[in-house]
Design an enzyme around this catalytic site. Sequence first.
Site, PDB file in Angstrom:
ATOM      1  N   LYS A  73      12.987  27.222  19.313  1.00 19.90           N
ATOM      2  CA  LYS A  73      12.889  27.679  20.528  1.00 19.90           C
ATOM      3  C   LYS A  73      12.546  26.415  21.475  1.00 19.90           C
ATOM      4  CE  LYS A  73       9.947  30.493  23.406  1.00 19.90           C
ATOM      5  NZ  LYS A  73       8.941  31.623  23.321  1.00 19.90           N
ATOM      6  N   LYS A  79      16.827  29.880  21.034  1.00 19.16           N
ATOM      7  CA  LYS A  79      16.368  30.237  22.431  1.00 19.16           C
ATOM      8  C   LYS A  79      16.003  29.247  23.114  1.00 19.16           C
ATOM      9  CE  LYS A  79      12.885  33.138  24.444  1.00 19.16           C
ATOM     10  NZ  LYS A  79      11.662  33.843  24.002  1.00 19.16           N
TER      11      LYS A  79
HETATM   12  C1  PBG Z   1       6.447  34.200  24.738  1.00 18.30           C
HETATM   13  C2  PBG Z   1       7.855  34.580  24.983  1.00 18.30           C
HETATM   14  C3  PBG Z   1       8.641  34.065  25.844  1.00 18.30           C
HETATM   15  C4  PBG Z   1       9.920  34.471  25.973  1.00 18.30           C
HETATM   16  C5  PBG Z   1      10.009  35.410  24.840  1.00 18.30           C
HETATM   17  N1  PBG Z   1       8.767  35.362  24.289  1.00 18.30           N
HETATM   18  C6  PBG Z   1       8.287  33.170  27.160  1.00 18.30           C
HETATM   19  C7  PBG Z   1       7.762  31.811  26.900  1.00 18.30           C
HETATM   20  O1  PBG Z   1       7.816  31.184  25.683  1.00 18.30           O
HETATM   21  O2  PBG Z   1       7.042  31.074  27.774  1.00 18.30           O
HETATM   22  C8  PBG Z   1      11.261  34.249  26.860  1.00 18.30           C
HETATM   23  C9  PBG Z   1      12.108  35.290  27.103  1.00 18.30           C
HETATM   24  C10 PBG Z   1      13.002  35.175  28.307  1.00 18.30           C
HETATM   25  O3  PBG Z   1      12.739  34.296  29.273  1.00 18.30           O
HETATM   26  O4  PBG Z   1      13.807  36.187  28.596  1.00 18.30           O
HETATM   27  N2  PBG Z   1       6.148  33.686  23.757  1.00 18.30           N
END
Ligand code: PBG
Length: 325
Positions: free
Chosen positions: A196, A249
């Site tokens: 991520k 992601k």
């Molecule tokens: C939280 C989380 C996030 C997303 C999914 N879980 C945001 C972040 O890490 O700030 C993002 C999903 C999206 O942007 O569609 N941990």
Amino acid sequence: MYLQKRNRILRATPAIRSLVAETTLSPNDFIVPLFIDEGESVEMEIASMPNYYRRSLDLTIKEVKELWSLGIKSVLLFIKCKDELKDNTGKEAWNKEGLMQRSIKAIKDAVPGMYIMTDVALDPYSSYGHDGIVENGEIVNDPTVEALVKMSVSHAEAGVDMVAPSDMMDGRIGAIREGLEENGFNKVGIMAYSAKFASCFYGPFRDALDSAPGFGDKKTYQMDYSNRIEAIKETLMDIEEGADIVMVKPGLPYLDIVREVKDAVDVPVSVYNISGEYAMIKAAAKMGWINEEKAIIETLTGFKRAGADLIATYFAKDAARLLNS
Ligand code: PBG
């Protein structure tokens, strides 16, 4: 001209094109993220995500039934935590009567076949909007992991099928696996957000849950987008620690990572087609600059071609409708 080989033969008609298509898309590929809020009959459109909503549990259940009827098999739950319940420990995250726990139970009761996944990270519950506990301006790893274990076990108690830790703390997959085992939840899976990246494309999601970081950014835990070898390292470690599914992601700027991960692992790979990617297609379509339906199917097919077995996407319902029609 006498050509031995004419590649256009296999492109001549829709029939032959579909017969030789290397990649196919189906509602079985989709995970639908859902944003759940307190209240009743609440349906709030997210400003930066046109035609995507945050709903109260009653309307969420209606939506889940509709998704099921379209052939969609999985939802990924996120909740919007009330401001007064947020603190630095994120303890509302493992409240047995919390909105997430109530939602898991109610959705399971209403649509037992639907495979329920839940986001595991502290940001919606944190007064700082960070995925972990803050001490002296730092996001501390080990106390956060303890909190994530409690959160995961409480989702398991509520009946979740698979938890999806999205926080990028070190060692959390192993700790969560151990916590689930110790508490007798040996059928609950883990989908690890393994690679991520710290991305500007999460913006609309943070609007949806009111979870933007109050200070700084997430670069001390989410990955630097310059790196690919590190993505493989993170992913292999998560598998070693017990991840059932791994995730890359965001999606679109990271298709190379999806392919490399797919080639490196023997577990299913998912990709998250995130909120900013949704917003871009929606905005361009609204301007009349691209054909939205075609852009959706081409984008989702691209994820599968890159190697994704599963796609978490806000386009799932639209795509399922298009594929079914
Ligand atoms: C939280 C989380 C996030 C997303 C999914 N879980 C945001 C972040 O890490 O700030 C993002 C999903 C999206 O942007 O569609 N941990």
